[in-house]
Write a protein that holds these residues in place. Structure first.
Motif, PDB file in Angstrom:
ATOM      1  N   THR A   1     -16.691   2.441 106.156  1.00 57.25           N
ATOM      2  CA  THR A   1     -14.085   1.676 106.232  1.00 57.25           C
ATOM      3  C   THR A   1     -14.185   0.768 105.585  1.00 57.25           C
ATOM      4  N   ASP A   2     -13.592   0.435 106.319  1.00 59.80           N
ATOM      5  CA  ASP A   2     -12.038  -0.673 106.160  1.00 59.80           C
ATOM      6  C   ASP A   2     -12.792  -2.008 106.241  1.00 59.80           C
TER       7      ASP A   2
ATOM      8  N   SER B   1     -22.763   2.023 108.354  1.00 58.37           N
ATOM      9  CA  SER B   1     -21.792   2.774 108.279  1.00 58.37           C
ATOM     10  C   SER B   1     -21.279   1.966 106.266  1.00 58.37           C
TER      11      SER B   1
END
Length: 172
Positions: free
Chosen positions: A113-114, A110
């Motif tokens: 995302t943050d 991933s």
């Protein structure tokens, strides 16, 4: 220089400085070690303040995958005591580079995302430094780490290209 000559030089310097009003002091703490360009490879780990580069002067790597394998090993004992940690886990390493372009493929990762920001930065910065380090063996094609752009690819899409500075400055 001999010990006598060294001692005489130190005495002369002390006398000269004292004569012009500079008083001797005790030992003064120097603070953190110097930072800046280093020889060899730099790996990027994380502490409470963000990414921190650590030097690996003689890494013995032959390719970009070797740099990621070193990153996967994590910080050494001294670096862990200083609070450094590794947030990147590698299921497989598929990385390629040509000139100032590097691509890292990880279908299961991933990247968007943050919470992925620091691990992404670790990968981008380590690969940028590794591409520069590997190119330094050839005077004609030497590459600066700041010129390297890294693209991250998972099963869904491409992210980037990124430069290391985007992760060190908090932008990007």
């Amino acid at each position: 220089m001999t010990r006598t000559r060294t001692a005489a030089t130190a005495l002369a310097l002390t006398t000269l400085l004292t004569a012009c009003g500079v008083r001797p002091t005790g030992v003064i703490a120097g603070g953190d070690p110097a930072t800046g360009l280093t020889r060899g490879l730099r790996l990027y780990f994380v502490d409470s303040g963000g990414l921190q580069g650590v030097s690996r002067p003689n890494p013995g790597i032959q390719d970009l995958a070797g740099a990621l394998k070193l990153l996967g090993v994590g910080p050494n004992a001294d670096e862990r005591r200083r609070g450094l940690t590794n947030l990147v886990e590698f299921a497989e390493i598929d990385v390629s580079g040509e000139g100032t372009r590097v691509t890292y493929r990880s279908p299961e990762a991933s990247f968007d995302t943050d919470r992925d920001r620091l691990p992404n930065g670790q990968v981008v910065c380590t690969l940028a430094r590794a591409q520069s380090y590997l190119s330094s063996r050839d005077e004609k094609r030497r590459i600066r780490p700041d010129d390297v752009q890294v693209t991250l690819v998972n099963a869904e899409r491409r992210f980037g290209p990124y430069r290391c500075s985007q992760f060190l400055t908090g932008t990007g």
